[in-house]
Scaffold this active site. Structure first.
Site, PDB file in Angstrom:
ATOM      1  N   CYS A 198       0.849  -1.187   0.000  1.00 38.53           N
ATOM      2  CA  CYS A 198       0.000   0.000   0.000  1.00 38.53           C
ATOM      3  C   CYS A 198       0.887   1.240   0.000  1.00 38.53           C
ATOM      4  CB  CYS A 198      -0.908   0.004   1.235  1.00 38.53           C
ATOM      5  SG  CYS A 198      -2.001   1.441   1.340  1.00 38.53           S
ATOM      6  N   HIS A 245      -8.974  -3.489  -2.828  1.00 37.41           N
ATOM      7  CA  HIS A 245      -8.027  -2.727  -2.012  1.00 37.41           C
ATOM      8  C   HIS A 245      -8.431  -1.253  -1.961  1.00 37.41           C
ATOM      9  CE1 HIS A 245      -3.714  -1.882  -0.658  1.00 37.41           C
ATOM     10  NE2 HIS A 245      -4.202  -0.669  -0.919  1.00 37.41           N
ATOM     11  N   GLU A 246      -8.695  -0.668  -3.133  1.00 41.48           N
ATOM     12  CA  GLU A 246      -9.009   0.755  -3.169  1.00 41.48           C
ATOM     13  C   GLU A 246     -10.385   1.045  -2.589  1.00 41.48           C
ATOM     14  OE1 GLU A 246      -6.625   2.694  -3.610  1.00 41.48           O
ATOM     15  OE2 GLU A 246      -5.296   1.128  -4.354  1.00 41.48           O
ATOM     16  N   HIS A 289     -10.315   1.203   1.160  1.00 44.33           N
ATOM     17  CA  HIS A 289      -9.797   2.471   1.685  1.00 44.33           C
ATOM     18  C   HIS A 289     -10.936   3.442   1.993  1.00 44.33           C
ATOM     19  CE1 HIS A 289      -5.468   2.663   1.874  1.00 44.33           C
ATOM     20  NE2 HIS A 289      -5.313   2.176   0.657  1.00 44.33           N
TER      21      HIS A 289
END
Length: 218
Positions: free
Chosen positions: A130, A172-173, A176
């Site tokens: 990351c 993953h994004e 966030h």
């Protein structure tokens, strides 16, 4: 169709324009690092808080920052902005042909208000990093296939089934934007700095040997 101009937040729009201006000619924004509160907030849904030109320039700056890092995704909180906006992009290279992680071309997308749902029960565990936790990677289990949904800059909705590495990037994004960082659910015993990952584990994309030696389960 477009985002409602009535939702424009003049103060936020000004702050984003100033942030972009401070990036200078190279257009690279500072990337927030672990410990900064913005990375742990649930982002606000994007409903048109920014002027269309500001949104376009923000997406451009986020892409520039992502590519310069280099990375394959960047979310709003990673540039200090608690809005549900992210950018993603990856390209298959010649040496990725036989990579078991199923790396594929993932054209540039600005993903606004993204969501995903797993397709089936299959998961995959690979090393992941990351840009907000520089210098380290750890093994993270993720859904192998997802149905991804997002809006583009014109507020149009898109749905696409993603598999393999693009599915991992999208997860993953999107995570966030919920205040989650990949390390929250990673195999902590797998954590390695970049030098040790390259020295010990990079020859085995599926971290079977790392799991055996470091003592974690895939």
């Amino acid at each position: 169709m477009a985002f409602d101009k009535a939702n424009k937040d003049k103060h936020l729009d000004k702050a984003v324009r100033e942030m972009i201006a401070q990036a200078g000619k190279d257009g690279v924004l500072p990337i927030t690092q672990m410990g900064e509160p913005v990375l742990r907030r649930v982002t606000d849904e994007y409903v048109g808080q920014l002027d269309e030109r500001t949104l376009k320039n923000l997406i451009k700056a986020m892409r520039t920052t992502m590519l310069e890092a280099p990375g394959v995704g960047l979310a709003g909180p990673q540039v200090g902005l608690s809005l549900a906006i992210a950018v993603v992009e990856d390209h298959k290279r010649k040496d990725d042909e036989d990579d078991p992680r199923d790396i594929q071309n993932f054209p540039f997308h600005a993903i606004i208000n993204p969501k995903y749902e797993p397709v089936g029960d299959a998961t995959a565990s690979y090393y992941e990093g990351c840009l907000s936790f520089e210098g380290y990677q750890a093994v993270r289990k993720r859904w192998l296939e997802i149905d991804a949904t997002w809006q583009d800059e014109q507020a149009q909705w898109h749905t696409e089934r993603l598999h393999g590495w693009p599915a991992r990037i999208f997860q993953h994004e999107t995570d966030h934007l919920s205040g989650e960082v990949y390390i929250d659910k990673a195999e902590i015993r797998s954590l390695a700095n970049d030098d040790n990952l390259s020295y010990y584990w990079c020859d085995d994309p599926v971290p079977t040997h790392a799991a055996e030696v470091l003592g974690f389960e895939l």
